[in-house]
Design an enzyme around this catalytic site. Structure first.
Site, PDB file in Angstrom:
ATOM      1  N   ALA A 212       0.827  -1.213   0.000  1.00  0.00           N
ATOM      2  CA  ALA A 212       0.000   0.000   0.000  1.00  0.00           C
ATOM      3  C   ALA A 212       0.861   1.264   0.000  1.00  0.00           C
ATOM      4  O   ALA A 212       0.383   2.344  -0.365  1.00  0.00           O
ATOM      5  CB  ALA A 212      -0.907   0.004   1.229  1.00  0.00           C
ATOM      6  N   LYS A 213       2.113   1.160   0.411  1.00  0.00           N
ATOM      7  CA  LYS A 213       2.977   2.334   0.535  1.00  0.00           C
ATOM      8  C   LYS A 213       3.315   2.968  -0.813  1.00  0.00           C
ATOM      9  O   LYS A 213       3.743   4.124  -0.860  1.00  0.00           O
ATOM     10  CB  LYS A 213       4.255   1.964   1.284  1.00  0.00           C
ATOM     11  CG  LYS A 213       4.021   1.539   2.731  1.00  0.00           C
ATOM     12  CD  LYS A 213       3.396   2.633   3.573  1.00  0.00           C
ATOM     13  CE  LYS A 213       3.337   2.258   5.043  1.00  0.00           C
ATOM     14  NZ  LYS A 213       2.756   3.328   5.875  1.00  0.00           N
ATOM     15  N   ASP A 214       3.127   2.230  -1.914  1.00  0.00           N
ATOM     16  CA  ASP A 214       3.313   2.841  -3.236  1.00  0.00           C
ATOM     17  C   ASP A 214       2.438   4.078  -3.386  1.00  0.00           C
ATOM     18  O   ASP A 214       2.834   5.073  -4.002  1.00  0.00           O
ATOM     19  CB  ASP A 214       2.924   1.856  -4.345  1.00  0.00           C
ATOM     20  CG  ASP A 214       3.979   0.795  -4.598  1.00  0.00           C
ATOM     21  OD1 ASP A 214       5.003   0.773  -3.887  1.00  0.00           O
ATOM     22  OD2 ASP A 214       3.777  -0.016  -5.513  1.00  0.00           O
TER      23      ASP A 214
ATOM     24  N   ALA B 165       3.922   7.076  -1.286  1.00  0.00           N
ATOM     25  CA  ALA B 165       5.237   7.486  -1.783  1.00  0.00           C
ATOM     26  C   ALA B 165       5.100   8.270  -3.086  1.00  0.00           C
ATOM     27  O   ALA B 165       5.710   9.336  -3.255  1.00  0.00           O
ATOM     28  CB  ALA B 165       6.123   6.265  -1.982  1.00  0.00           C
TER      29      ALA B 165
END
Length: 332
Positions: free
Chosen positions: A47-49, A52
């Protein structure tokens, strides 16, 4: 909503629009229908895509990040991987301060993506000069033309999920979602998704997952930051020993704490029961769902979405290693 099936200009155009998959075996004893939002389908496998890419592109628009810039961040691994991937595509340098609690797999991945990695002790106070927060700030201060992403205190963390994850879930469930269960670390995923969903239907319950050893649940319930709640724990990307401003506690209805052991064993259950190779935090989310179900939070009409944050391949030397599980005492 369907994922992009044509030719993309680069891998970053594949961020978002992750699938929602119905769960069968691991939720068969619960009332209602349960669905997993598989964030491992992002190109950086988490999910951090979303955050970022949103934070970097916002900084580009504002002229904060320019050609030759260095991206600096504090990470337990997943955000670092996303930033390293984006830095490669966009031509930036990436320096990461990483907790030594992060799996060997994650650290090796970061290095293989060309990031400069500084490994910091996990079990020190946030203001300790050895902590990954302090190390990242020090690197940023001494590195010319650098940008500190600061995900724990960056409102864009919430905005990324408000603009993408929340609307995707609403559309994928045709507005029928009644409960959202999400891990709470930096708080961006649960806060942004929850805010959007509550705006569509205020009756949707936003249910946070915290770790035993973290301060978030008590802070949500009492407004008190209690250092006595803090103790070492193994789950990565879940819970905190500080209060991140990227968490909107007003959006969250309830928290449930889970243990390292139960989260690890439940992650392995997900694989065996559903064929979904989920990460440690996904195990924590399903474990919390079990605990909520035991407290009768769901009924036959419930439509429950669980956010699975990342992929199990990042934990091969941890929860998917029998030797590691035995060493922790997680196998009877």
């Amino acid at each position: 909503m369907t994922r992009h099936q044509g030719i993309t200009n680069n891998i970053l155009q594949l961020v978002g629009q992750t699938p929602l998959v119905k769960l069968h075996q691991i939720t068969k004893d619960f009332q209602g229908e349960f669905y997993a939002k598989l964030e491992a389908f992002n190109p950086g496998h988490s999910a951090k895509d979303r955050i970022a890419l949103h934070i970097i592109e916002d900084a580009e628009k504002k002229g904060i990040i320019k050609k030759g810039s260095t991206i600096v961040e504090t990470t337990s691994g997943n955000t670092g991987f996303s930033l390293a991937m984006i830095s490669i595509v966009k031509g930036y340098k990436c320096i990461l301060a990483v907790s030594d609690k992060s799996s060997v797999d994650k650290i090796d991945m970061l290095k293989s993506m060309g990031a400069e990695v500084h490994i910091c002790p996990a079990y020190v106070a946030p203001d300790d000069p050895r902590s990954y927060y302090s190390v990242a700030k020090a690197i940023h201060k001494k590195t010319k033309n650098s940008v500190y992403i600061n995900q724990y205190f960056n409102e864009l963390n919430i905005e990324a999920h408000y603009r993408t994850t929340g609307p995707e879930i609403w559309e994928q469930t045709n507005g029928k979602i009644t409960h959202l269960i999400a891990a709470s670390g930096t708080g961006g995923t649960i806060s942004g998704s929850g805010k959007y969903l509550k705006e569509q239907n205020p009756d949707i319950k936003i249910m946070g997952v915290d770790a035993i050893g973290s301060v978030l649940k008590k802070y949500h319930e009492t407004g008190v930051f209690d250092k006595n709640e803090i103790s070492p724990y193994k789950i990565e990307g879940l819970g905190k020993n500080l209060i991140p401003s990227a968490t909107d506690f007003d959006v969250i209805d309830i928290y449930e704490k889970v243990s390292d052991k139960e989260a690890a064993l439940t992650a392995r259950e997900i694989v065996k029961g559903e064929g979904i190779f989920a990460g440690y935090t996904s195990g924590a989310v399903v474990q919390a769902a079990k605990q909520f179900a035991a407290q009768n939070y769901f009924d036959k009409d419930s439509v429950v979405v669980l956010i699975f944050p990342d992929h199990g391949s990042r934990y091969m030397n941890k929860i998917y290693s029998d030797a590691w599980m035995k060493a922790q005492g997680f196998f009877e």
